[in-house]
Design an enzyme around this catalytic site. Sequence first.
Site, mmCIF file in Angstrom:
data_model
loop_
_atom_site.group_PDB
_atom_site.id
_atom_site.type_symbol
_atom_site.label_atom_id
_atom_site.label_comp_id
_atom_site.label_asym_id
_atom_site.label_seq_id
_atom_site.Cartn_x
_atom_site.Cartn_y
_atom_site.Cartn_z
ATOM 1 N N GLN A 141 10.886 -5.344 6.744
ATOM 2 C CA GLN A 141 10.297 -4.013 6.642
ATOM 3 C C GLN A 141 11.372 -2.937 6.498
ATOM 4 O O GLN A 141 11.251 -2.026 5.694
ATOM 5 C CB GLN A 141 9.473 -3.714 7.901
ATOM 6 C CG GLN A 141 8.089 -4.287 7.853
ATOM 7 C CD GLN A 141 7.191 -3.386 7.032
ATOM 8 O OE1 GLN A 141 7.213 -3.404 5.807
ATOM 9 N NE2 GLN A 141 6.413 -2.576 7.689
ATOM 10 N N PRO A 156 11.662 -10.534 14.619
ATOM 11 C CA PRO A 156 12.858 -10.042 13.926
ATOM 12 C C PRO A 156 12.840 -10.242 12.411
ATOM 13 O O PRO A 156 13.221 -9.324 11.674
ATOM 14 C CB PRO A 156 13.989 -10.840 14.590
ATOM 15 C CG PRO A 156 13.464 -11.136 15.970
ATOM 16 C CD PRO A 156 11.985 -11.339 15.805
ATOM 17 N N ILE A 215 -0.668 -5.867 5.072
ATOM 18 C CA ILE A 215 -0.439 -5.391 3.700
ATOM 19 C C ILE A 215 0.896 -5.899 3.158
ATOM 20 O O ILE A 215 1.470 -5.314 2.244
ATOM 21 C CB ILE A 215 -0.542 -3.856 3.623
ATOM 22 C CG1 ILE A 215 0.503 -3.161 4.509
ATOM 23 C CG2 ILE A 215 -1.938 -3.396 4.033
ATOM 24 C CD1 ILE A 215 0.559 -1.638 4.304
ATOM 25 N N GLY A 229 0.836 -1.206 0.000
ATOM 26 C CA GLY A 229 0.000 0.000 0.000
ATOM 27 C C GLY A 229 0.864 1.247 0.000
ATOM 28 O O GLY A 229 0.715 2.098 -0.848
ATOM 29 N N PHE A 230 1.759 1.349 0.979
ATOM 30 C CA PHE A 230 2.696 2.479 1.084
ATOM 31 C C PHE A 230 1.962 3.806 1.196
ATOM 32 O O PHE A 230 2.502 4.850 0.844
ATOM 33 C CB PHE A 230 3.677 2.475 -0.095
ATOM 34 C CG PHE A 230 4.316 1.132 -0.320
ATOM 35 C CD1 PHE A 230 5.187 0.614 0.622
ATOM 36 C CD2 PHE A 230 4.010 0.360 -1.431
ATOM 37 C CE1 PHE A 230 5.756 -0.634 0.453
ATOM 38 C CE2 PHE A 230 4.569 -0.896 -1.608
ATOM 39 C CZ PHE A 230 5.439 -1.392 -0.671
ATOM 40 N N GLU A 232 8.104 2.906 8.217
ATOM 41 C CA GLU A 232 8.548 4.060 7.441
ATOM 42 C C GLU A 232 9.956 4.549 7.753
ATOM 43 O O GLU A 232 10.603 5.150 6.903
ATOM 44 C CB GLU A 232 7.513 5.182 7.592
ATOM 45 C CG GLU A 232 6.304 4.853 6.727
ATOM 46 C CD GLU A 232 4.998 5.474 7.188
ATOM 47 O OE1 GLU A 232 4.513 6.364 6.499
ATOM 48 O OE2 GLU A 232 4.460 5.051 8.222
HETATM 49 MO MO1 MOS Z 1 1.935 5.117 5.252
HETATM 50 S S1 MOS Z 1 2.409 6.524 3.814
HETATM 51 O O1 MOS Z 1 1.357 6.116 6.503
HETATM 52 O O2 MOS Z 1 0.678 4.199 4.629
#
Ligand code: MOS
Length: 695
Positions: A594, A588, A460, A233-234, A661
């Site tokens: 991620q 981990p 996701i 999704g990002f 993120e």
């Molecule tokens: Mo992230 S850009 O908060 O899905």
Amino acid sequence: MNATPGTQQARPATRIDGPDKVTGRARYAFEHRVSGAAYVWPIQSTIAKGQILNVDASAALALPGVLAVLTPDNAPRLAGDDPELALFQSRAVAYRGQLIAAVVAATLETARAAAGLVRVGYEQAGHDVTLTPDHPGLYKPDHVNPNFATDTEAGDPDGALAAAPVCIDRTYRTPGEHNNPMEPHATIASWDGGELTLYDSDQGPSMAARVIAGVFGLHPDQVRVIAEHVGGGFGAKGGPRPNAVIAAMAAKAVGRPVKCALTRQHMFAVVGHRAPSIQRVRLGAGRDGRLTAIAHDVIGQTSTIKEFAEQTAVATRHMYAAPNRRTTHRLARLDVPTPAWMRAPGECPGMFALESAMDELAIACGIDPVELRIRNEPDAEPETGKPFSSRNLVACLREGAAWFGWDGRDPAPGTRRDGPWLTGTGVAASTYPARAMASQARASVDESGRYQVAIAAVDIGTGARTALLAVAAEALGVPAGQVTVHIGDSALPQAFIAGGSMGNASWSWAVTAACQALREQIRARDGAIPPGGLSAQSATGDAVRALPDHARYSFGAQFAEVRVDADTGEVRVPRLLGVFAAGRIVVPAMARSQFIGGMTMGLSMALHEESTIDPRFGDYPNHDLASYHIAANADVGDIDARWIDEDEPEPGPARAKGIGEVGIVGTAAAIANAVYHATGIRVRELPIRLDKLLR
Ligand code: MOS
């Protein structure tokens, strides 16, 4: 049944849905089986601004198999407050590629062919899609996302900059970029009387149900959103997108379930993007590198139909100590699709500028860039004075430097050569807010000792399902094999989205609370479970609101080694190392994946990603993965993510800060800084294409 809470044995080590995914049993939105489904194909505007005069659907309707053509003339009236979801409600065109009509047909192929037969007449107006530093329409938004002050100021930044023995004054630019999750956006909609069910690819079933209910004037309970597996999704799936509205609208029009899958090309206009930025950063410092002033002034863009004010300078407010400081944001409203969230919106482009400027300052002062950052470490959050819940940037920099082999680095640029390759190394800091949002969860146990944990969370691709199983098993004090986790359905207890790196922290909190409450019930009965089983539901709203008012962030240090071909300007990144302090790491293997995913996206941002807009047509010509370039294996050699043990007392029982993120933030600056070290060429405008490295 005697497993000790917190022991490794209680935790799964790999993805529990891995076998379903590799065997194809896992169903993504479009793959769910519904009988009698029709298909909808959207039609996009071919002008960037103007009015739709008429839509002639006669040829499309004459094609066998076509069931309906939805246009501004016949579409049902919608409610809701998101202009990007108000499909076919007006004849105004606000950007090229805007959805203006749709064809519903018995097959996907028929719908697509018929869409090509729909004739649209326009009255075209002049458009403006180009962001410039002196754009006449620049204005100050009321706030920047999600609700930060637009500007901040402390002390006398102008005076301090003028008086500073060392001053860096540079402008950096980041281009428009488009989120490209592997699974394009898709929805299957079906109505049963007034009840709507959606199989939808999104980052939060609870929020999607709430928003779609608003659009169709329904009670949230009348909409069920199922998102069992989601292929990335990002941020592009942070809220429901037009595909969900179009599918529901079409299903209502034809009285059958309807499937809608956006193509990769559609996505470049329809699901948001990272807006381009123009950022002026000024740093004033003593010769010892201690900052006396920081000013970060950002120019960005939004659309004409909706304000999206990216918080690009917000990270600058908490990174480094300096008595005199200012941050500002200005926006231009352009005839472009509305920008939206893309992995670390704000922090990611903002830290490219700040961390590039810090590298320039280190060089100007003759101080090692790791040491420069350590020298400017604040005791408390610089602009608020709030204590940090925990802050381990210095540890990340120190340990990273040791792991990477930074010590003894010769700072001279453009002097190391290995055959055709100029080589260099660079560093940059990373940060991302650590937050949690109210969520609910339910835990139950049956007489046989089998546990069920339910929450409308969503996986996701992050491994959320696995992480929640680990959290639940630990809180229940039973082996993971005795627990089943149910997520991905708005019918489950309401939860926050998989966004803002808040998914795991928010959901784990609710899951832990529900599991502990269930455990109390079991304990109160001396372990005897009654025939009907036991169940406990918890909500974390009050606990989230009761969190102390501290500054909470993850931090990280990104290290890059690059090779730049002296003749062609080709860049390779043989090594990337990210070292993070992100609270407790729950599983981990998934955390590592991620972090590395974020760093890969940062590598991609550094070297390739750029949505070029054609000012004549007002559109992105490179709207597919053939021409919108992303990083591939050949770009990078060894990419590694590590973390330090961080004992974060907050927020919530999971004590996890969120890792979705922080991995992307700073990566592009580390690579740009390494490119400077290798070549002596400072690239202040991403991406670092080879033409920018040829003298
Ligand atoms: Mo992230 S850009 O908060 O899905």
